[in-house]
Write a protein that holds these residues in place. Structure first.
Motif, mmCIF file in Angstrom:
data_model
loop_
_atom_site.group_PDB
_atom_site.id
_atom_site.type_symbol
_atom_site.label_atom_id
_atom_site.label_comp_id
_atom_site.label_asym_id
_atom_site.label_seq_id
_atom_site.Cartn_x
_atom_site.Cartn_y
_atom_site.Cartn_z
ATOM 1 N N PHE A 234 0.796 -6.875 2.139
ATOM 2 C CA PHE A 234 0.178 -8.311 2.024
ATOM 3 C C PHE A 234 1.120 -9.296 1.113
ATOM 4 C CE2 PHE A 234 -2.817 -11.394 0.399
ATOM 5 C CZ PHE A 234 -3.186 -11.933 1.711
ATOM 6 N N THR A 235 1.288 -10.224 1.588
ATOM 7 C CA THR A 235 2.058 -11.320 0.563
ATOM 8 C C THR A 235 1.769 -12.816 0.804
ATOM 9 O OG1 THR A 235 3.862 -11.582 2.251
ATOM 10 C CG2 THR A 235 4.462 -10.077 0.619
ATOM 11 N N ILE A 236 1.553 -13.515 -0.157
ATOM 12 C CA ILE A 236 0.950 -14.928 -0.261
ATOM 13 C C ILE A 236 2.479 -15.643 -0.469
ATOM 14 C CG2 ILE A 236 -0.177 -16.566 -1.593
ATOM 15 C CD1 ILE A 236 -2.355 -14.483 -1.999
ATOM 16 N N GLU B 102 -7.021 -13.358 -9.937
ATOM 17 C CA GLU B 102 -7.837 -13.496 -8.525
ATOM 18 C C GLU B 102 -6.648 -13.234 -7.387
ATOM 19 O OE1 GLU B 102 -10.635 -16.846 -6.172
ATOM 20 O OE2 GLU B 102 -9.971 -17.272 -8.032
ATOM 21 N N LEU B 103 -5.674 -13.824 -7.694
ATOM 22 C CA LEU B 103 -4.520 -13.386 -6.586
ATOM 23 C C LEU B 103 -4.202 -11.860 -6.520
ATOM 24 C CD1 LEU B 103 -2.227 -16.237 -7.292
ATOM 25 C CD2 LEU B 103 -3.606 -16.064 -5.288
ATOM 26 N N HIS B 104 -4.109 -11.214 -7.863
ATOM 27 C CA HIS B 104 -3.919 -9.959 -7.903
ATOM 28 C C HIS B 104 -4.982 -9.034 -7.060
ATOM 29 C CE1 HIS B 104 -2.794 -6.299 -10.789
ATOM 30 N NE2 HIS B 104 -3.051 -5.757 -9.666
ATOM 31 N N ILE B 105 -6.442 -9.466 -7.641
ATOM 32 C CA ILE B 105 -7.291 -8.885 -6.853
ATOM 33 C C ILE B 105 -7.269 -9.120 -5.316
ATOM 34 C CG2 ILE B 105 -9.927 -9.093 -6.562
ATOM 35 C CD1 ILE B 105 -10.161 -9.650 -9.714
ATOM 36 N N ILE B 106 -7.022 -10.318 -4.802
ATOM 37 C CA ILE B 106 -7.075 -10.505 -3.312
ATOM 38 C C ILE B 106 -6.014 -9.514 -2.626
ATOM 39 C CG2 ILE B 106 -6.301 -12.216 -1.443
ATOM 40 C CD1 ILE B 106 -7.602 -14.326 -3.393
ATOM 41 N N CYS B 107 -4.795 -9.591 -3.321
ATOM 42 C CA CYS B 107 -3.806 -8.693 -2.680
ATOM 43 C C CYS B 107 -4.069 -7.023 -2.726
ATOM 44 C CB CYS B 107 -2.306 -9.023 -3.470
ATOM 45 S SG CYS B 107 -1.819 -10.689 -3.304
ATOM 46 N N VAL B 108 -4.438 -6.960 -3.799
ATOM 47 C CA VAL B 108 -4.756 -5.170 -3.875
ATOM 48 C C VAL B 108 -5.895 -4.881 -3.027
ATOM 49 C CG1 VAL B 108 -5.406 -3.561 -5.462
ATOM 50 C CG2 VAL B 108 -3.600 -5.121 -6.144
ATOM 51 N N LEU B 109 -7.038 -5.715 -3.036
ATOM 52 C CA LEU B 109 -8.173 -5.310 -2.153
ATOM 53 C C LEU B 109 -7.630 -5.276 -0.674
ATOM 54 C CD1 LEU B 109 -11.137 -6.800 -3.869
ATOM 55 C CD2 LEU B 109 -10.644 -4.442 -3.734
ATOM 56 N N PHE B 110 -6.870 -6.248 -0.287
ATOM 57 C CA PHE B 110 -6.456 -6.425 1.047
ATOM 58 C C PHE B 110 -5.843 -5.047 1.542
ATOM 59 C CE2 PHE B 110 -3.650 -7.130 4.633
ATOM 60 C CZ PHE B 110 -4.273 -8.066 5.253
ATOM 61 N N ALA C 51 0.605 -1.182 0.059
ATOM 62 C CA ALA C 51 0.128 -0.005 -0.100
ATOM 63 C C ALA C 51 0.742 1.230 -0.047
ATOM 64 C CB ALA C 51 -0.843 0.041 1.192
ATOM 65 N N TYR C 52 2.106 1.313 0.539
ATOM 66 C CA TYR C 52 2.999 2.417 0.690
ATOM 67 C C TYR C 52 3.403 2.664 -0.660
ATOM 68 C CZ TYR C 52 2.553 0.625 5.368
ATOM 69 O OH TYR C 52 2.254 0.309 6.632
ATOM 70 N N GLU C 53 3.763 1.730 -1.558
ATOM 71 C CA GLU C 53 4.146 1.930 -3.076
ATOM 72 C C GLU C 53 3.354 1.938 -3.957
ATOM 73 O OE1 GLU C 53 7.768 -0.429 -3.433
ATOM 74 O OE2 GLU C 53 8.593 0.326 -1.496
ATOM 75 N N GLN C 54 1.856 1.386 -3.565
ATOM 76 C CA GLN C 54 0.949 1.165 -4.560
ATOM 77 C C GLN C 54 1.287 0.375 -5.635
ATOM 78 O OE1 GLN C 54 -0.707 4.932 -5.373
ATOM 79 N NE2 GLN C 54 -1.859 4.670 -3.509
ATOM 80 N N LYS C 55 2.013 -1.022 -5.284
ATOM 81 C CA LYS C 55 2.407 -1.870 -6.266
ATOM 82 C C LYS C 55 2.024 -3.071 -6.039
ATOM 83 C CE LYS C 55 6.636 0.778 -7.772
ATOM 84 N NZ LYS C 55 7.979 0.843 -8.030
ATOM 85 N N TYR C 56 1.804 -3.951 -7.039
ATOM 86 C CA TYR C 56 1.631 -5.227 -6.881
ATOM 87 C C TYR C 56 2.892 -6.317 -7.543
ATOM 88 C CZ TYR C 56 -0.543 -9.963 -7.947
ATOM 89 O OH TYR C 56 -0.556 -11.380 -8.256
ATOM 90 N N TYR C 57 3.211 -7.279 -7.056
ATOM 91 C CA TYR C 57 4.164 -8.262 -7.168
ATOM 92 C C TYR C 57 3.907 -9.687 -7.498
ATOM 93 C CZ TYR C 57 8.228 -11.095 -7.024
ATOM 94 O OH TYR C 57 9.282 -12.322 -7.147
#
Length: 111
Positions: free
Chosen positions: A52-54, A36-44, A15-21
Motif C-alpha cells: 500500500f502506498t500513498i 497517522e500515515l504510519h498507522i493507515i499504511c500498516v493497518l491496511f 506486507a511481504y517484507e513487513q516494512k514501512y517506508y
C-alpha cells in the motif's frame, strides 16, 4: 523515491517484507500526521495484505495505491478497493491537507 512521471511516494507499507517506508523529503510534516500515515499504511497491509502506498501526483493530488504479488492467493482485491474508499472518506481532511502541503511547500504554488 520519485518516478519519472513526476509522482512522489510519500509513504507506504509492504506486507511481504513487513516494512514501512516514509519519504525523508517530507520530514517537516508534523509528527502526529506522520504517525497517522504510519498507522493507515500498516493497518491496511495487515488487513488485506500486499503493498500500500500513498503517492503525491504531479498536480498535487493524493493517490492511494495498492498492489500485490501475482502469486499471492491471500490478497483480497475486493476488500482492498473497499478499504481504499473507506480511507478516502474517513481521512478526507488529512488527504486534502497533505495535498495542500505538497502544493505549497514542495511545488511552491502560489495561493
Amino acid at each position: 523515491m520519485q518516478e519519472n512521471s513526476g509522482r512522489v511516494v510519500l509513504c507506504g507499507a509492504n506486507a511481504y517484507e513487513q516494512k514501512y517506508y516514509f519519504n525523508e523529503k517530507f520530514n517537516r510534516i508534523p509528527d502526529a500526521i506522520k504517525e497517522e500515515l504510519h498507522i493507515i499504511c500498516v493497518l491496511f497491509t495487515e488487513e488485506v495484505g500486499g503493498i500500500f502506498t500513498i503517492v503525491l501526483e504531479e498536480d498535487g493530488s493524493v493517490s492511494l495505491e495498492t498492489d500485490a504479488y501475482e502469486e499471492d492467493i491471500l490478497y483480497d482485491e475486493i476488500s482492498s478497493g473497499l478499504l481504499v474508499r473507506e480511507i478516502r472518506m474517513q481521512r478526507q481532511e488529512l488527504l486534502e491537507a497533505l495535498s495542500l502541503y505538497y502544493r505549497v511547500f514542495v511545488l511552491q504554488e502560489q495561493g
